[in-house]
Design a protein around this motif. Structure first.
Motif, PDB file in Angstrom:
ATOM      1  N   PRO A 173      59.607  -2.556  24.992  1.00  0.00           N
ATOM      2  CA  PRO A 173      58.388  -1.825  24.612  1.00  0.00           C
ATOM      3  C   PRO A 173      58.396  -0.384  25.116  1.00  0.00           C
ATOM      4  N   PHE A 174      58.969  -0.185  26.306  1.00  0.00           N
ATOM      5  CA  PHE A 174      59.052   1.172  26.835  1.00  0.00           C
ATOM      6  C   PHE A 174      59.939   2.041  25.946  1.00  0.00           C
ATOM      7  N   LEU A 175      61.088   1.553  25.547  1.00  0.00           N
ATOM      8  CA  LEU A 175      61.988   2.308  24.677  1.00  0.00           C
ATOM      9  C   LEU A 175      61.365   2.560  23.310  1.00  0.00           C
ATOM     10  N   LEU A 176      60.624   1.591  22.802  1.00  0.00           N
ATOM     11  CA  LEU A 176      59.935   1.764  21.532  1.00  0.00           C
ATOM     12  C   LEU A 176      58.882   2.865  21.640  1.00  0.00           C
ATOM     13  N   ALA A 177      58.143   2.897  22.733  1.00  0.00           N
ATOM     14  CA  ALA A 177      57.131   3.936  22.944  1.00  0.00           C
ATOM     15  C   ALA A 177      57.781   5.316  23.055  1.00  0.00           C
ATOM     16  N   VAL A 178      58.888   5.404  23.744  1.00  0.00           N
ATOM     17  CA  VAL A 178      59.601   6.680  23.884  1.00  0.00           C
ATOM     18  C   VAL A 178      60.121   7.156  22.528  1.00  0.00           C
ATOM     19  N   ALA A 179      60.649   6.236  21.736  1.00  0.00           N
ATOM     20  CA  ALA A 179      61.180   6.597  20.420  1.00  0.00           C
ATOM     21  C   ALA A 179      60.065   7.093  19.493  1.00  0.00           C
ATOM     22  N   LEU A 180      58.926   6.439  19.531  1.00  0.00           N
ATOM     23  CA  LEU A 180      57.810   6.871  18.685  1.00  0.00           C
ATOM     24  C   LEU A 180      57.240   8.208  19.136  1.00  0.00           C
ATOM     25  N   THR A 181      57.243   8.465  20.417  1.00  0.00           N
ATOM     26  CA  THR A 181      56.771   9.746  20.929  1.00  0.00           C
ATOM     27  C   THR A 181      57.709  10.870  20.504  1.00  0.00           C
ATOM     28  N   ALA A 182      58.988  10.617  20.477  1.00  0.00           N
ATOM     29  CA  ALA A 182      59.964  11.629  20.084  1.00  0.00           C
ATOM     30  C   ALA A 182      59.866  11.963  18.603  1.00  0.00           C
ATOM     31  N   CYS A 183      59.317  11.073  17.804  1.00  0.00           N
ATOM     32  CA  CYS A 183      59.206  11.297  16.364  1.00  0.00           C
ATOM     33  C   CYS A 183      57.890  11.964  15.977  1.00  0.00           C
ATOM     34  N   GLY A 184      57.193  12.554  16.920  1.00  0.00           N
ATOM     35  CA  GLY A 184      55.893  13.167  16.655  1.00  0.00           C
ATOM     36  C   GLY A 184      56.009  14.429  15.816  1.00  0.00           C
ATOM     37  N   GLN A 185      54.863  15.033  15.552  1.00  0.00           N
ATOM     38  CA  GLN A 185      54.798  16.268  14.772  1.00  0.00           C
ATOM     39  C   GLN A 185      55.495  17.401  15.517  1.00  0.00           C
ATOM     40  N   PRO A 186      56.193  18.284  14.794  1.00  0.00           N
ATOM     41  CA  PRO A 186      56.791  19.431  15.459  1.00  0.00           C
ATOM     42  C   PRO A 186      55.699  20.394  15.922  1.00  0.00           C
ATOM     43  N   GLU A 187      55.990  21.106  16.983  1.00  0.00           N
ATOM     44  CA  GLU A 187      54.998  22.042  17.507  1.00  0.00           C
ATOM     45  C   GLU A 187      54.864  23.223  16.570  1.00  0.00           C
ATOM     46  N   THR A 188      53.637  23.604  16.292  1.00  0.00           N
ATOM     47  CA  THR A 188      53.344  24.758  15.451  1.00  0.00           C
ATOM     48  C   THR A 188      52.526  25.736  16.269  1.00  0.00           C
ATOM     49  N   PRO A 189      52.454  26.991  15.834  1.00  0.00           N
ATOM     50  CA  PRO A 189      51.629  27.942  16.575  1.00  0.00           C
ATOM     51  C   PRO A 189      50.178  27.458  16.598  1.00  0.00           C
ATOM     52  N   LYS A 190      49.537  27.649  17.699  1.00  0.00           N
ATOM     53  CA  LYS A 190      48.155  27.200  17.834  1.00  0.00           C
ATOM     54  C   LYS A 190      47.261  28.038  16.940  1.00  0.00           C
ATOM     55  N   GLN A 191      46.262  27.405  16.375  1.00  0.00           N
ATOM     56  CA  GLN A 191      45.342  28.079  15.465  1.00  0.00           C
ATOM     57  C   GLN A 191      44.604  29.214  16.182  1.00  0.00           C
ATOM     58  N   ALA A 192      44.394  29.083  17.486  1.00  0.00           N
ATOM     59  CA  ALA A 192      43.679  30.116  18.225  1.00  0.00           C
ATOM     60  C   ALA A 192      44.510  31.392  18.332  1.00  0.00           C
ATOM     61  N   ASP A 193      45.827  31.270  18.283  1.00  0.00           N
ATOM     62  CA  ASP A 193      46.695  32.434  18.387  1.00  0.00           C
ATOM     63  C   ASP A 193      46.749  33.228  17.083  1.00  0.00           C
ATOM     64  N   VAL A 194      46.365  32.606  15.978  1.00  0.00           N
ATOM     65  CA  VAL A 194      46.462  33.228  14.666  1.00  0.00           C
ATOM     66  C   VAL A 194      45.143  33.922  14.352  1.00  0.00           C
TER      67      VAL A 194
END
Length: 87
Positions: free
Chosen positions: A6-27
């Motif tokens: 379960p720990f490895l599954l949680a780590v794998a799912l966390t790694a597949c998250g959304q890529p970081e984009t510029p914050k809306q506040a910076d734009v």
């Protein structure tokens, strides 16, 4: 072993998250861009040459600010000339 799956599954799912984009506040907002033509001109040129680095959010706001500056607020109705054009 059973606890690590379960720990490895949680780590794998966390790694597949959304890529970081510029914050809306910076734009800057569309209104801020439309009010500053010098900044708008610079950002339009940068969006043409390097859109991937700036991001779609900023370049879409630049495009909308350019459209608003060109068309205005849209409250002025079209008025036809009193005399027809002479060709």
């Amino acid at each position: 072993m059973r606890n690590s799956i379960p720990f490895l599954l949680a780590v794998a799912l966390t790694a597949c998250g959304q890529p970081e984009t510029p914050k809306q506040a910076d734009v800057p907002t569309v209104e801020e861009l439309a009010a500053d033509p010098a900044l708008l001109k610079v950002l339009r040129q940068q969006c043409k040459t390097d859109r991937a680095r700036l991001g779609d959010v900023l370049c879409n706001r630049v495009a909308e600010a350019t459209r608003r500056r060109f068309y205005g607020d849209g409250s002025t109705p079209h008025t036809s000339p009193k005399e027809p054009p002479k060709f």
